[in-house]
Each structure stands twice: as C-alpha cells, then as structure tokens.
Design a protein around this motif. Structure first.
Motif, mmCIF file in Angstrom:
data_model
loop_
_atom_site.group_PDB
_atom_site.id
_atom_site.type_symbol
_atom_site.label_atom_id
_atom_site.label_comp_id
_atom_site.label_asym_id
_atom_site.label_seq_id
_atom_site.Cartn_x
_atom_site.Cartn_y
_atom_site.Cartn_z
ATOM 1 N N UNK A 250 -29.365 33.739 -87.740
ATOM 2 C CA UNK A 250 -29.896 32.536 -88.384
ATOM 3 C C UNK A 250 -31.230 32.088 -87.817
ATOM 4 N N UNK A 251 -31.413 30.766 -87.746
ATOM 5 C CA UNK A 251 -32.724 30.185 -87.434
ATOM 6 C C UNK A 251 -33.066 30.155 -85.947
ATOM 7 N N UNK A 252 -32.097 30.456 -85.104
ATOM 8 C CA UNK A 252 -32.364 30.427 -83.660
ATOM 9 C C UNK A 252 -32.949 31.787 -83.250
ATOM 10 N N UNK B 191 -33.164 21.534 -71.420
ATOM 11 C CA UNK B 191 -31.907 20.961 -70.901
ATOM 12 C C UNK B 191 -30.986 22.053 -70.356
ATOM 13 N N UNK C 229 -17.787 25.248 -79.190
ATOM 14 C CA UNK C 229 -18.721 25.896 -78.264
ATOM 15 C C UNK C 229 -18.059 26.075 -76.904
ATOM 16 N N UNK D 281 -22.220 24.173 -72.996
ATOM 17 C CA UNK D 281 -21.873 23.552 -74.272
ATOM 18 C C UNK D 281 -23.128 22.987 -74.921
ATOM 19 N N UNK D 282 -23.180 23.089 -76.242
ATOM 20 C CA UNK D 282 -24.170 22.346 -77.020
ATOM 21 C C UNK D 282 -23.460 21.866 -78.274
ATOM 22 N N UNK E 118 -24.257 20.072 -81.697
ATOM 23 C CA UNK E 118 -25.195 19.495 -82.656
ATOM 24 C C UNK E 118 -24.426 18.572 -83.584
ATOM 25 N N UNK F 180 -28.458 16.407 -80.620
ATOM 26 C CA UNK F 180 -27.599 17.294 -79.837
ATOM 27 C C UNK F 180 -27.273 16.711 -78.471
ATOM 28 N N UNK G 168 -26.110 18.591 -74.721
ATOM 29 C CA UNK G 168 -25.942 19.899 -74.097
ATOM 30 C C UNK G 168 -25.497 19.730 -72.656
ATOM 31 N N UNK H 150 -28.696 14.462 -73.705
ATOM 32 C CA UNK H 150 -28.832 14.310 -75.155
ATOM 33 C C UNK H 150 -30.303 14.408 -75.581
ATOM 34 N N UNK H 151 -30.500 14.579 -76.887
ATOM 35 C CA UNK H 151 -31.858 14.614 -77.454
ATOM 36 C C UNK H 151 -32.571 13.309 -77.108
ATOM 37 N N UNK I 133 -33.925 20.191 -84.885
ATOM 38 C CA UNK I 133 -32.546 20.245 -84.383
ATOM 39 C C UNK I 133 -31.547 20.432 -85.528
ATOM 40 N N UNK J 156 -32.203 22.195 -88.162
ATOM 41 C CA UNK J 156 -32.366 23.624 -88.460
ATOM 42 C C UNK J 156 -31.601 24.466 -87.432
ATOM 43 N N UNK J 157 -31.688 24.060 -86.167
ATOM 44 C CA UNK J 157 -30.985 24.816 -85.124
ATOM 45 C C UNK J 157 -29.468 24.640 -85.216
ATOM 46 N N UNK K 196 -27.806 24.621 -87.944
ATOM 47 C CA UNK K 196 -27.395 25.623 -88.927
ATOM 48 C C UNK K 196 -27.459 27.022 -88.308
ATOM 49 N N UNK K 197 -28.483 27.247 -87.502
ATOM 50 C CA UNK K 197 -28.604 28.533 -86.813
ATOM 51 C C UNK K 197 -27.486 28.745 -85.812
ATOM 52 N N UNK K 198 -27.128 27.672 -85.114
ATOM 53 C CA UNK K 198 -26.016 27.755 -84.158
ATOM 54 C C UNK K 198 -24.736 28.193 -84.877
#
Ligand SMILES: Cc1cc2nc3c(=O)[nH]c(=O)nc-3n(C[C@H](O)[C@H](O)[C@H](O)COP(=O)(O)OP(=O)(O)OC[C@H]3O[C@@H](n4cnc5c(N)ncnc54)[C@H](O)[C@@H]3O)c2cc1C
Lengths: 139, 429
Positions: free
Chosen positions: A84-86, A116, B336, B365-366, B368, B378, B380, B399-400, B412, B414-415, B417-419
């Motif tokens: 995906x996007x990562x 982080x 996660x 751990x993360x 989102x 997010x 983490x 946190x963010x 974030x 977008x990430x 969805x990637x995660x």
C-alpha cells in the motif's frame, strides 16, 4: 546403502549436539546467543553530542535484531514489501535504512510517525535491525 | 560436530529412519518419523494467524495446526469505515489460503471446547482431539453480559455492539442508515481495559462523518464509563473542526456510567439521567476469550497473566496467551500489538523447542484512527521489558502533534490505509 556408515557417524555426533541443545540449562558459550549476522559495529567512537540513549553493554544477537526488525513489517509489509501507501523497505540497503532511521530519530528528517518509533532504539540497535531487514528483504 | 545444528540432526535422523534408537529424545524422535514438534494455535485472528505463520517461518520443521471456526476472518480494524460508509465488508474479509498453501499451516475450521494442560491436548467441537508440545491461545475478547443490566446477547440484536466484526457491523450500519435526520445516536463506551482504546471514539467520528452528509440535524452522544480516553485531545480537536458540536461526550464522573438499558423503550440509564436513542451502540465490558477463562488461564479480573518475554502463561506452562486476552503491560489491546506479541511468542517457541536461549523481546504498536476519511491521527509506542513488565521506552512513541497542518492529517489518513494493507498481508498473506 553405501552412505550408511558415515551417516551414522554423523548422527551420533549430532546426538551429542542435540543433547546439549535440548537441555534446559542454558547451553555453554559456543551455543550462546548467536552473534549478529554482520559484525556488530564497534561502539561508535564517543559521539560528541551528549544526552544520547545509552548503548547496551552486551552485543545485540541476531535473534534479538530479528525480534526488533519483525515489528517493522506490520506497516512496511511482509519482509519489507509494502502493498500500500507506506514505503517499502526491500529496495533499501542496510546502510540506507540505518541512516534514514537515525535521521528520523534526530528529527533531521521530518516524519509523521517514524521519529516517534526511531527514538525507541539506540544507534547500535538501529544498525542491527537494519541489517536484519536487508538480509530478509525480497529483491 | 559443533557446527551440526539441531535442524541438520533432524534431517539426518529422518533420512536414516532410526527413530526407535533415538526414543529418549521426545521431539527428535517424532521429527525422525517425519513430524516435527507440534504447536497448536487457537484463533485465526491478528494474534493467532500471525503466530502460526511466523512459527513456520522460524522453523519449517514445526507442525503448526491453527484452529479457527470461521472460514473467513472479518477484521475489526476498518470495520468503523464500513459503518462510516466508505469501505465494504468484502474489503475487510480475509481467508486462510495463503497460510495453508504458502506457509504450510494446517488450518482446521473447528472450535476448541477444552484444553487439558497436563495431558497437552485440546478438544474440538467436532469431537476430535489434538496433541501439542506447545499451545498458543489467541481467542480475542468476550463480553461480560448483564454487567449493564438488560444488555445480553439478545439485546445486542437491538442495540448492537459491533465490537466483533461481522453481522454486528452490518446491523449497526443498517440501523444508522435507517435513522431519521435529527435523531440521536448513543454510543456507550466501556471501562478499561478493553479491545482498541481509541476504537469507540473513532466509531463516533465515523458516525458523525456519515450523519454530517446525510442527516446533519442528528447528534452523537457518547456515554463513557471513563473520565479520559486515548488520543482525547486530538479527537476533540478534530470533532470540533469537522463536526462542530454534533458529538457530545459525557465522562463517567458526569453521569456517563451506564447502569442499565431497555431495548423496548430504547433507553439507556445513566447514574444521573435517562437517555433515549434512535440508534444505541453498546460496547459492553470485556474479558479474555471464553476458552481462556474456561482453561483457567485468566486471573480473577478475567485477563491472562503471561511472562513478558515469551507470553507463556503464568497459570499453565507450555501454553502461550497472546493478543487481547493477555495482560501485556502497557501494550494496548490492538491488532498491531497482537501481531507484535505473536512474532515474539513465535520466536520464543522456536527457541524453546530447540532448547536455545530466548532472545530479548521488543514490541511496537501504532494505532491509526480516522476522524474523517482524509483526517488521520495516530498513537505509537516502542516497548521493552523492565522490572515492571512490558513498558514504553521513555522518550519514544506518543501521539500525533496537536494543531497539525491539513497535509499532516491527510498523510496520516493515507498511512492508515497503507498500514491496513500491510498488516493484513503480514497476518493472512
Ligand atoms: C471497531 C474496532 C476497530 C479496531 N481498530 C483497530 C485498528 O485500527 N488497529 C489495531 O491495531 N487494532 C484495532 N482493533 C483491535 C483489534 O481488532 C484486536 O485487538 C485484535 O483483533 C486482537 O487480536 P486477537 O488475536 O487477540 O483476537 P482476534 O483478532 O479477535 O482473533 C480471535 C480469533 O479466535 C477465534 N476463537 C475464539 N475462541 C475460539 C475457540 N474456542 N476455538 C477456536 N477459535 C476461537 C475467533 O473466532 C477469532 O477469529 C479494533 C477493534 C475494534 C472493535
């Protein structure tokens, strides 16, 4: 059955090895924590900047590096191949990965979440886990 | 000879067929018969499926049997987006073909009804039994019915929890679609500890996202058993920015603790007030999965104490409890974390079966959360073992940032969805 005799010899030798390996007491020195896949970098010549995360005294075993590195695949995909996007990691060298992580850690390279994460590892750990990722990544 | 590994030994033993002569080596003898040590894994979710795969990857000599009743697994992660209306059920459904074909896991669709830790056997609903050398238990959570008076399995058909993804997710989405403009959606949030700490607040966000587009006069009321929650500042900042005052949060100290529900009148009874909802989503208090309770793996609070380095049970040696059911220090009950714990447990099991030293553990751990499809936040963490058990590495995680740019929130999202794409490939791919 020509091979038989030599196999048995090997087997008997192996039984000895297995007996050690199966015992519950920690195996003696030679079988102790495997050395890092690539020689662990010598403790960096005293970094000038103060307030560094303390470097662990003992070397990081290959298995401990794998334990750290495997966590990366939850976001970066199995063996670093991201569907995906990562960003993927499989196309990076160990050196690339390590220097990126260090730049995230120092904040020199801005990120959403990587800073982080990177702050959770010493530089030696970063190098060890980067080596592991590079060693298992698919080309 | 010092360079002959146990794996080589097993190969050799297998080739010569001298198993009987090696009878005293329990595992080795079995390996010599063409079967390695046996690990049974209960549950094909985030923890169990990951562990099965990484056990096989760690040592292909291990015979791994995964027991899971469902033919397909529907993930809780991203089920809130089905409720929000921009993700399909199909897209959060995963099968077990890759585990079988690519990784050689023996996947059995059945339910474990009993565990015998002394005999090292599990009993299945079908009547079969499985022997194991080590057992992994990852059954997720179960609900404590009737702690909220009137909220039982039957009530969940009227006031869905949707805290296990599947028909409950679809039911809640349908009720939301059927709600009138100007209606009230009540979300009852559970006490700690529970599966997915930011989950209820992401759920509220997704409901608001749908309502803003389709039923803008409506309201989302969160009645919370707690006085604070995960990523609270970021959620509240996002809610205000995107949804004005559509979402109202009532903390426990201000009457948010729910005592009882009535499915006939669609009312929820707090300590101070009664509330009437058009749709009521009750997320009840939770415990470790039933099978973990039944097998005596849990403490009196209903969660399973484990060794932080191996996730081996403190109640029954030889059994590893991972995922939501386990007590994992400061690691949250997330998919996660379950995935991270599973990999560490798998590596520990591989080492233990070989009689090798277990390597130092490291967890990550993360989580989102989406407040809107293009607005992600997010939390983490990196975790190591201290005298207090699994704990956050100081200085890492968090946190963010607050008041971040739109671009940051978009990245974030977008990430997130990637995660999802990556972790589901890591677990079931
Ligand atoms: C709405 C929502 C959103 C979430 N979002 C996220 C997110 O964005 N990120 C994140 O990391 N986490 C998220 N989570 C949390 C995540 O779903 C859980 O933490 C994760 O599923 C835990 O993994 P597990 O292996 O413990 O349990 P599960 O994944 O639930 O797997 C348990 C499996 O065990 C099986 N089982 C149970 N009993 C038996 C038995 N007796 N015999 C055989 N099989 C059995 C079940 O059928 C099930 O398949 C979310 C949760 C919810 C509710």
């Amino acid at each position: 059955m020509k091979w038989r005799k030599s196999t048995i010899t090997l087997l008997l030798a192996a039984v000895g090895a297995a007996a050690t390996a199966c015992s519950t007491t920690p195996p003696p020195a030679p079988a102790a924590p495997a050395p890092a896949a690539k020689p662990a970098p010598a403790p960096v010549a005293a970094p000038p900047a103060a307030a560094k995360v303390e470097e662990p005294a003992k070397p990081i075993s290959a298995a401990a590096a794998a334990n750290m590195a495997n966590n990366c695949f939850a976001c970066h995909g199995p063996r670093g191949v991201s569907p995906g996007s990562i960003p993927s990691l499989h196309n990076l060298t160990a050196g690339n990965i390590a220097s990126l992580l260090k730049a995230f850690k120092s904040g020199e390279r801005p990120s959403t979440v990587m800073g982080r994460h990177a702050k959770g590892y010493t530089d030696a750990e970063i190098e060890a886990l980067a080596n592991h990722i590079a060693s298992v990544s698919k080309k | 000879m010092s360079r002959i590994t146990r794996r080589d030994f097993l190969k050799l033993a297998g080739a010569t067929g001298t198993a009987a002569a090696l009878g005293t080596f329990g595992l080795s003898a079995r390996a010599a018969q063409g079967k390695g040590p046996r690990v049974v894994v209960i549950g094909g979710g985030f923890g169990g499926a990951t562990c099965a795969k990484y056990l096989r990857g760690g040592d292909a000599g291990i015979a791994v049997t995964l027991v899971e009743p469902n033919l397909k697994f529907i993930t809780c992660p991203f089920s809130n987006y089905v409720i929000g209306g921009f993700r399909t059920m199909q897209s959060i459904t995963h099968g077990y073909d890759a585990l079988r074909k690519k990784h050689g896991v023996n996947v059995v669709h059945d339910t474990v009804t009993a565990i015998d830790p002394a005999a090292k056997k599990v009993k299945l609903k079908s009547g079969k039994t499985l022997d194991y050398d080590r057992l992994v238990v990852s059954p997720g959570i179960d609900f404590k019915w009737d702690v909220i008076k009137g909220y039982d399995e039957k009530a969940a058909q009227v006031m869905p929890h949707a805290w296990k993804a599947g028909p409950q997710t679809v039911l809640l989405r349908k009720k939301l679609e059927a709600m009138k403009n100007g209606g009230t959606f009540i979300l009852v949030a559970p006490p700690n500890p529970f599966r997915c700490p930011p989950g209820p607040y992401e759920r509220a966000s997704m409901v608001a996202h749908y309502l803003k587009q389709h039923k803008p006069k409506s309201k989302v009321l969160i009645l919370d058993a707690k006085d604070s929650f995960s990523k609270q500042g970021l959620f509240m900042e996002g809610w205000k920015k995107l949804y004005g005052d559509m979402i109202e949060w009532v903390p426990g100290a201000k009457g948010g603790i729910v005592k009882a529900v009535n499915t006939k009148t669609m009312t929820v009874e707090g300590e101070l007030d009664k509330y009437k909802g058009d749709v009521v989503n009750v997320i009840p208090p939770q415990s470790a999965g039933q099978i973990a309770l039944k097998a005596g793996l849990a403490d009196d609070k209903g969660w399973c104490p484990v060794d932080p380095k191996t996730f081996e049970s403190k109640m029954h040696p030889g059994i590893h409890v991972i995922g939501d059911s386990s007590i994992a220090g400061t690691l949250p009950k997330s998919g996660f974390a379950a995935n991270s714990e599973a990999k560490i447990a798998a590596a520990a099991i591989v080492a233990m079966l070989k009689g090798e030293t277990v390597a130092d553990a490291s967890y990550v751990n993360t989580c989102y959360s989406l407040i809107a499809p293009n607005y992600g936040i997010s939390v983490a963490g990196v975790y190591r073992i201290t005298e207090k058990g699994i704990a956050d590495v100081p200085g890492a995680g968090g946190v963010s940032p607050k008041e971040a740019s739109e671009g940051f929130r978009e990245d974030e999202a977008k990430y997130a969805v990637g995660w999802y794409a990556s972790i589901t490939a890591d677990v079931w791919g």
